[in-house]
Design a protein around this motif. Structure first.
Motif, PDB file in Angstrom:
ATOM      1  N   GLY A  48       1.831 116.046 -22.227  1.00 41.06           N
ATOM      2  CA  GLY A  48       2.599 117.118 -21.598  1.00 41.06           C
ATOM      3  C   GLY A  48       4.006 117.316 -22.140  1.00 41.06           C
ATOM      4  O   GLY A  48       4.729 118.205 -21.683  1.00 41.06           O
ATOM      5  N   THR A  51       4.987 120.931 -23.200  1.00 40.19           N
ATOM      6  CA  THR A  51       4.712 122.021 -22.259  1.00 40.19           C
ATOM      7  C   THR A  51       5.714 123.173 -22.392  1.00 40.19           C
ATOM      8  O   THR A  51       6.929 122.956 -22.403  1.00 40.19           O
ATOM      9  N   CYS A 104      10.174 113.015 -22.382  1.00 40.51           N
ATOM     10  CA  CYS A 104       9.202 113.825 -21.635  1.00 40.51           C
ATOM     11  C   CYS A 104       9.869 114.946 -20.868  1.00 40.51           C
ATOM     12  O   CYS A 104       9.200 115.794 -20.290  1.00 40.51           O
ATOM     13  N   GLY A 107       9.250 118.843 -21.143  1.00 38.61           N
ATOM     14  CA  GLY A 107       7.916 119.189 -20.638  1.00 38.61           C
ATOM     15  C   GLY A 107       7.885 119.198 -19.124  1.00 38.61           C
ATOM     16  O   GLY A 107       7.315 120.098 -18.501  1.00 38.61           O
ATOM     17  N   TYR A 108       8.506 118.193 -18.520  1.00 45.72           N
ATOM     18  CA  TYR A 108       8.566 118.149 -17.054  1.00 45.72           C
ATOM     19  C   TYR A 108       9.308 119.352 -16.495  1.00 45.72           C
ATOM     20  O   TYR A 108       8.913 119.937 -15.488  1.00 45.72           O
ATOM     21  N   ASN A 134       1.671 115.651 -17.076  1.00 45.08           N
ATOM     22  CA  ASN A 134       2.829 115.118 -17.804  1.00 45.08           C
ATOM     23  C   ASN A 134       2.930 113.618 -17.589  1.00 45.08           C
ATOM     24  O   ASN A 134       2.694 113.129 -16.485  1.00 45.08           O
ATOM     25  N   CYS A 136       5.419 110.184 -17.984  1.00 45.78           N
ATOM     26  CA  CYS A 136       6.752 109.628 -18.179  1.00 45.78           C
ATOM     27  C   CYS A 136       6.625 108.115 -18.191  1.00 45.78           C
ATOM     28  O   CYS A 136       5.994 107.546 -17.314  1.00 45.78           O
TER      29      CYS A 136
END
Ligand SMILES: Cc1cc2nc3c(=O)[nH]c(=O)nc-3n(C[C@H](O)[C@H](O)[C@H](O)COP(=O)(O)OP(=O)(O)OC[C@H]3O[C@@H](n4cnc5c(N)ncnc54)[C@H](O)[C@@H]3O)c2cc1C
Ligand code: SF4
Lengths: 171, 336
Positions: A48, A51, A104, A107-108, A134, A136
């Motif tokens: 993810g 994203t 990450c 994406g989050y 996603n 992490c």
């Protein structure tokens, strides 16, 4: 490989560019346009980090070919901060320590943005499901949920509160 | 920017254009959401010269679900199927299965056609190119041996793991195809051929679908029976995003204290989705310990989990069986 013209909306502006058919949206953004906020990590659709929003929906840019977004509306992490001010979701991740190594985080933030546009009062369960694609490896996820709750409160025009401990996932 | 092999992508807007493009490019592949195919291409498993984008065909984006029947177009996205009010109302097993697939981002991308035609999976196959080469490519790609069953003599046991097929199998699903010779309809039961018999008389994990060259899936359909209660369950290693360790779909009907109809189907166990044979024999009476013992026997007989995932085959079979029992009990209680 021969390039073809491709047109889509990128972060609110009309974008015309050229790319070979086998170009992934992820590589096009990062290497073609220098928009390196969108991250590459697992390379197989499992983490993810890449994203972005396509027509407002979170999608994986590592499994999307540039030609598949022709005529569509693409938004990346670079669209979040405006006029030197963090977006509500970014502010949430900043203040609630939702990011540690940060790999990450873009994406989050995009997955959270996708959720909060349609639902500004998500339950913890809804936040968990929306972040389900996603991964992490630093925060342990609790801070991320805090961050999204903070952003939701800001978007609702409320004073963000301290949130009670997030209950453990069931099952 | 050369992570992927070279290929051309076509973006037809009608089914007729897809059929024509398939005729013109016999080695082309269709791409719906790409969440399965692009991963395989990135891993060097496949290198089709032409991809035909079927993810945005308006003709194939409809969902029709009534009390009597369900029809879902191949280009429908999983998110839409999972959230469709009529599907949730009349076919909860299908809505629940759709909701259980991968993560939310994948469901925004993945299509029903791609899920029905999902490639089979194996730990010796879904790996990077260097991993596969270092470990001696198996026969699903370019090698000559199956590493899961070295004595298999040409048969591959890679597991079918799509979550939608079991639900449609419960409703005697059918699949509408179109190809160079026109349209045809195949029972879903006959569409999946991965019986993996040692004598090679059937399909296996490598040849798992009865799809002809140049054909594409248009729609998948099912017929309801009044009074059926249905549900889906799935065990996966990470609950938020993962292919099934095993998935189970159950439909049953309760009349008073009598179990009058029982249908059970699985994914993630065999090289094909399995609709359990012989469940009729378990109906006509109350739900008892004997019913569960008989169900257990059917599962033992028909589920053929091999060590194609990180979890051992016998464990997956037990998980699948246990899910079936729990669902049967739950739905029977709900039908009271
Ligand atoms: C991390 C991860 C986890 C996943 N977890 C699950 C899971 O739990 N359960 C699950 O079922 N899936 C899972 N998937 C796979 C996938 O997301 C879904 O199965 C999805 O529905 C596949 O659809 P698609 O359109 O993306 O397929 P694509 O990749 O576009 O296509 C898959 C295959 O189907 C063929 N195809 C596509 N459309 C047609 C058509 N109309 N006619 C004939 N052939 C066609 C393609 O040529 C290709 O061979 C996962 C994927 C990832 C990356
Ligand atoms: S079951 Fe055997 S042949 Fe099939 S993918 Fe796995 S190792 Fe390869």
């Amino acid at each position: 490989m021969a390039k073809k013209l491709v047109s889509f909306t990128l972060n609110g502006r009309a974008h015309d560019g050229a790319a070979a058919d086998n170009t992934l949206l992820l590589d096009y953004l990062r290497e073609g346009l220098g928009l390196t906020g969108t991250k590459t990590a697992c390379d197989g659709g499992e983490c993810g980090a890449c994203t972005v929003l396509v027509n407002g929906e979170p999608r994986l840019s590592c499994l999307t070919l540039v030609g598949q977004v022709a005529g569509k509306d693409v938004e990346t992490i670079e669209s979040q901060a405006k006029g030197g001010k963090l977006s509500p979701v970014q502010e949430g991740f900043h203040l609630k320590l939702g990011a540690q190594c940060g790999g990450c985080t873009p994406g989050y933030i995009m997955a959270a943005e996708g959720l909060l546009r349609g639902n500004q009062s998500p339950t913890v369960g809804e936040i968990r499901s929306a972040m389900g694609a996603n991964i992490c490896r630093c925060t342990g996820y609790v801070k991320i949920i805090d961050a999204v709750q903070h952003a939701a409160a800001v978007m609702r025009g409320e004073e963000p509160a301290d949130y009670p401990d997030v209950p453990a996932a069931q099952g | 920017m050369d992570a992927l092999p070279e290929f051309q992508v076509l973006h037809p807007t009608t089914v007729d254009e897809v059929v024509a493009a398939r005729k013109e490019h016999p080695h082309s592949r269709m791409i719906g959401g790409g969440t399965d195919l692009l991963v395989n291409i990135r891993r060097g498993i496949e290198a089709p010269p032409v991809l035909i984008d079927t993810g945005d065909l308006q003709e194939l984006k409809t969902v029709e679900a009534t009390a009597d029947s369900i029809t879902v177009g191949a280009s429908v996205r999983l998110t839409e199927l999972a959230q469709h009010a009529d599907v949730q109302a009349h076919y909860p097993v299908i809505a629940e299965a759709a909701e259980s697939i991968a993560g939310p981002t994948h469901r925004n991308m993945g299509t029903v056609g791609g899920n029905i035609c999902l490639d089979t999976r194996c730990i010796f196959y879904n790996q990077s190119e260097w991993w596969r080469t270092t470990n001696d490519d198996c026969l699903k790609t370019t090698g000559s041996m199956c590493h899961v069953a070295p004595k298999s003599d040409g048969v591959c046991f890679a597991t079918f793991s799509g979550d939608l097929a079991p639900g449609f199998l419960l409703f005697d699903g059918e699949i509408d195809l179109i190809g160079p010779d026109g349209r045809r309809t195949v029972a879903l039961q006959d569409f999946y051929t991965g019986y993996a018999r040692q004598d090679g008389s059937t399909g296996d994990g490598k040849n798992y679908m009865a799809i002809q060259p140049g054909e594409m899936v248009l729609r998948v359909r099912g017929k309801n029976t009044p009074g059926l209660l249905t549900a889906y369950d799935k065990v996966r290693i990470r609950r938020s995003i993962e292919y099934p360790v095993a998935g189970c779909a159950v439909a049953l009907k309760r009349d008073g204290d009598t179990l009058s109809d029982l249908r059970v189907a699985f994914t993630g166990t065999n090289p094909r989705p399995v609709r359990l044979d012989g469940t009729e024999a378990l109906t006509g009476g109350p739900l008892t310990e004997e019913t569960f013992t008989a169900l257990d026997d059917l599962c033992k007989d028909q589920l053929m989990s091999m060590k194609t995932t990180f979890t051992p085959g016998h464990y997956r079979r037990r998980v699948a069986t246990q899910m079936a029992k729990r669902l049967v009990q739950r739905l029977f209680d709900e039908g009271a």
